[in-house]
Enzyme design. Structure first.
Site, PDB file in Angstrom:
ATOM      1  N   SER A 121       0.850  -1.185   0.000  1.00  0.00           N
ATOM      2  CA  SER A 121       0.000   0.000   0.000  1.00  0.00           C
ATOM      3  C   SER A 121       0.891   1.242   0.000  1.00  0.00           C
ATOM      4  O   SER A 121       2.072   1.163   0.347  1.00  0.00           O
ATOM      5  CB  SER A 121      -0.852  -0.008   1.282  1.00  0.00           C
ATOM      6  OG  SER A 121      -1.543   1.212   1.443  1.00  0.00           O
ATOM      7  N   TYR A 153      -1.842  -0.782  10.658  1.00  0.00           N
ATOM      8  CA  TYR A 153      -2.005  -1.063   9.221  1.00  0.00           C
ATOM      9  C   TYR A 153      -0.696  -0.809   8.485  1.00  0.00           C
ATOM     10  O   TYR A 153      -0.244  -1.647   7.686  1.00  0.00           O
ATOM     11  CB  TYR A 153      -3.125  -0.196   8.640  1.00  0.00           C
ATOM     12  CG  TYR A 153      -3.407  -0.474   7.172  1.00  0.00           C
ATOM     13  CD1 TYR A 153      -3.867  -1.719   6.750  1.00  0.00           C
ATOM     14  CD2 TYR A 153      -3.219   0.515   6.199  1.00  0.00           C
ATOM     15  CE1 TYR A 153      -4.122  -1.972   5.403  1.00  0.00           C
ATOM     16  CE2 TYR A 153      -3.477   0.268   4.852  1.00  0.00           C
ATOM     17  CZ  TYR A 153      -3.928  -0.982   4.463  1.00  0.00           C
ATOM     18  OH  TYR A 153      -4.177  -1.232   3.128  1.00  0.00           O
TER      19      TYR A 153
HETATM   20  P1  NDP Z   1     -11.894  -5.302  -0.037  1.00  0.00           P
HETATM   21  O1  NDP Z   1     -12.366  -5.111   1.352  1.00  0.00           O
HETATM   22  O2  NDP Z   1     -12.831  -4.991  -1.148  1.00  0.00           O
HETATM   23  O3  NDP Z   1     -11.341  -6.780  -0.247  1.00  0.00           O
HETATM   24  C1  NDP Z   1     -10.596  -7.436   0.748  1.00  0.00           C
HETATM   25  C2  NDP Z   1     -10.561  -8.890   0.415  1.00  0.00           C
HETATM   26  O4  NDP Z   1      -9.793  -9.567   1.433  1.00  0.00           O
HETATM   27  C3  NDP Z   1     -11.936  -9.523   0.395  1.00  0.00           C
HETATM   28  O5  NDP Z   1     -12.032 -10.369  -0.728  1.00  0.00           O
HETATM   29  C4  NDP Z   1     -11.972 -10.354   1.675  1.00  0.00           C
HETATM   30  O6  NDP Z   1     -12.721 -11.552   1.477  1.00  0.00           O
HETATM   31  C5  NDP Z   1     -10.505 -10.702   1.853  1.00  0.00           C
HETATM   32  N1  NDP Z   1     -10.189 -11.078   3.223  1.00  0.00           N
HETATM   33  C6  NDP Z   1     -10.231 -10.320   4.332  1.00  0.00           C
HETATM   34  N2  NDP Z   1      -9.930 -11.061   5.416  1.00  0.00           N
HETATM   35  C7  NDP Z   1      -9.690 -12.337   4.966  1.00  0.00           C
HETATM   36  C8  NDP Z   1      -9.356 -13.549   5.580  1.00  0.00           C
HETATM   37  N3  NDP Z   1      -9.180 -13.645   6.906  1.00  0.00           N
HETATM   38  N4  NDP Z   1      -9.199 -14.639   4.806  1.00  0.00           N
HETATM   39  C9  NDP Z   1      -9.381 -14.571   3.465  1.00  0.00           C
HETATM   40  N5  NDP Z   1      -9.699 -13.436   2.824  1.00  0.00           N
HETATM   41  C10 NDP Z   1      -9.861 -12.341   3.571  1.00  0.00           C
HETATM   42  O7  NDP Z   1     -10.573  -4.402  -0.151  1.00  0.00           O
HETATM   43  P2  NDP Z   1      -9.470  -4.242  -1.311  1.00  0.00           P
HETATM   44  O8  NDP Z   1      -9.837  -5.002  -2.506  1.00  0.00           O
HETATM   45  O9  NDP Z   1      -9.193  -2.815  -1.431  1.00  0.00           O
HETATM   46  O10 NDP Z   1      -8.203  -4.921  -0.591  1.00  0.00           O
HETATM   47  C11 NDP Z   1      -7.309  -5.786  -1.246  1.00  0.00           C
HETATM   48  C12 NDP Z   1      -5.900  -5.471  -0.789  1.00  0.00           C
HETATM   49  O11 NDP Z   1      -5.503  -4.195  -1.271  1.00  0.00           O
HETATM   50  C13 NDP Z   1      -5.706  -5.432   0.730  1.00  0.00           C
HETATM   51  O12 NDP Z   1      -4.507  -6.090   1.078  1.00  0.00           O
HETATM   52  C14 NDP Z   1      -5.587  -3.937   1.013  1.00  0.00           C
HETATM   53  O13 NDP Z   1      -4.855  -3.670   2.183  1.00  0.00           O
HETATM   54  C15 NDP Z   1      -4.869  -3.481  -0.245  1.00  0.00           C
HETATM   55  N6  NDP Z   1      -4.953  -2.060  -0.502  1.00  0.00           N
HETATM   56  C16 NDP Z   1      -6.149  -1.500  -0.864  1.00  0.00           C
HETATM   57  C17 NDP Z   1      -6.252  -0.137  -1.053  1.00  0.00           C
HETATM   58  C18 NDP Z   1      -7.539   0.522  -1.388  1.00  0.00           C
HETATM   59  O14 NDP Z   1      -7.610   1.756  -1.293  1.00  0.00           O
HETATM   60  N7  NDP Z   1      -8.561  -0.194  -1.768  1.00  0.00           N
HETATM   61  C19 NDP Z   1      -5.080   0.736  -0.913  1.00  0.00           C
HETATM   62  C20 NDP Z   1      -3.868   0.042  -0.572  1.00  0.00           C
HETATM   63  C21 NDP Z   1      -3.824  -1.298  -0.382  1.00  0.00           C
HETATM   64  P3  NDP Z   1     -13.699 -12.221   2.548  1.00  0.00           P
HETATM   65  O15 NDP Z   1     -14.176 -11.168   3.479  1.00  0.00           O
HETATM   66  O16 NDP Z   1     -14.780 -12.810   1.690  1.00  0.00           O
HETATM   67  O17 NDP Z   1     -12.848 -13.286   3.209  1.00  0.00           O
END
Ligand code: NDP
Length: 246
Positions: A141, A154
């Site tokens: 990130s 974070y």
């Molecule tokens: P979302 O919340 O849309 O997606 C997060 C995903 O992570 C979901 O599919 C969720 O699936 C999964 N997840 C969370 N906890 C678990 C778990 N314990 N086991 C398996 N899967 C898990 O957010 P983003 O798509 O934005 O996030 C994706 C990545 O991008 C993250 O690492 C985030 O930190 C990073 N990021 C995002 C930014 C943004 O602005 N969007 C900026 C910088 C980095 P489910 O709940 O179904 O398990």
């Protein structure tokens, strides 16, 4: 068509929403074979239906559980015959000042964002070593480069992703394995929903509403990193919305 994407087997954690789901859409369009993991099976089923994927393309996995992540990657190799790319994308962002002492969030953030990535590396690495090819794409990130108030835990996890990826990059040279860190700024996904602290969640939602860019920005970066010739290793892409200062 983007080069070097077609027929690659790509395993994605956190594929039930946001960046993971959008990346799956782009990859399928380019002819890749995706295997999608997350906890919310209903969301994965809907995505599989949208993309006309069979049921072997989705897998219920909690990335905090090492055995489940291993089973996920083993399933991908068993059903697709190989794994070419492991995208360690699952993550949460429970921003809050340390003084709020939201200990459960600290635990979960470390377990998902750091250990989840480690378990993904551990699960795919033996296959990549054996094949003498493969690519890790680990999602950090902008918060892995800069720290704001409320971002201690974070940012610590996202700095860790970069630290782990940089050591991995050096260690896997003998095996012809590529390692990419993707570091997005604010992208429009469900991520702000993982902020539970009163006062903070509203501020983060407001910031995202004003600033965030669409998730295809991230998917295009994945395609770019994957599409390079075998001897080109894109080590990190850091990108932000043009309007984002932090
Ligand atoms: P979302 O919340 O849309 O997606 C997060 C995903 O992570 C979901 O599919 C969720 O699936 C999964 N997840 C969370 N906890 C678990 C778990 N314990 N086991 C398996 N899967 C898990 O957010 P983003 O798509 O934005 O996030 C994706 C990545 O991008 C993250 O690492 C985030 O930190 C990073 N990021 C995002 C930014 C943004 O602005 N969007 C900026 C910088 C980095 P489910 O709940 O179904 O398990």
């Amino acid at each position: 068509m983007t080069e070097n994407i077609k027929d690659k087997v790509v395993v994605i954690t956190g594929a039930s929403s946001g960046l993971g789901a959008e990346t799956a859409r782009h990859l399928v369009r380019e002819g890749a074979k995706v295997v999608l993991g997350a906890r919310r099976l209903d969301r994965l089923e809907a995505l599989a239906k949208e993309l006309s994927l069979g049921e072997e393309a989705i897998f219920k996995v909690d990335v905090t559980d090492r055995e489940q992540v291993k089973a996920f990657v083993d399933h991908a190799v068993k059903t697709q015959g190989k794994i070419d790319v492991m995208i360690n994308n699952a993550g949460i962002m429970p921003l809050a000042p340390l003084e709020m002492m939201r200990f459960d969030e600290w635990d979960q953030c470390i377990d998902v964002n750091i250990k989840g990535v480690l378990w993904g590396i551990a699960a795919a690495l033996p296959f990549f070593k054996e094949q003498k090819s493969g690519q890790f794409i680990n999602v950090s990130s902008v918060a892995g480069h800069t720290i704001g108030a409320g971002g201690a835990i974070y940012s610590a996890t996202k700095y860790s992703v970069r630290v782990i990826s940089e050591a991995l990059r050096k260690e896997v040279k003998p095996y012809n394995i590529r390692t990419t860190i993707l570091s997005p700024g604010a992208v429009d996904t469900e991520l702000p929903g993982s902020v539970g602290a009163p006062g903070v969640s509203e501020a983060v939602a407001g910031f995202y509403h004003q600033t965030a860019i669409p998730a295809d920005s991230f998917a295009r970066c994945v395609l770019f990193a994957m599409s390079q010739p075998e001897n080109v290793d894109i080590n990190e892409i850091l990108f932000r919305p043009t309007a984002q200062e932090l």
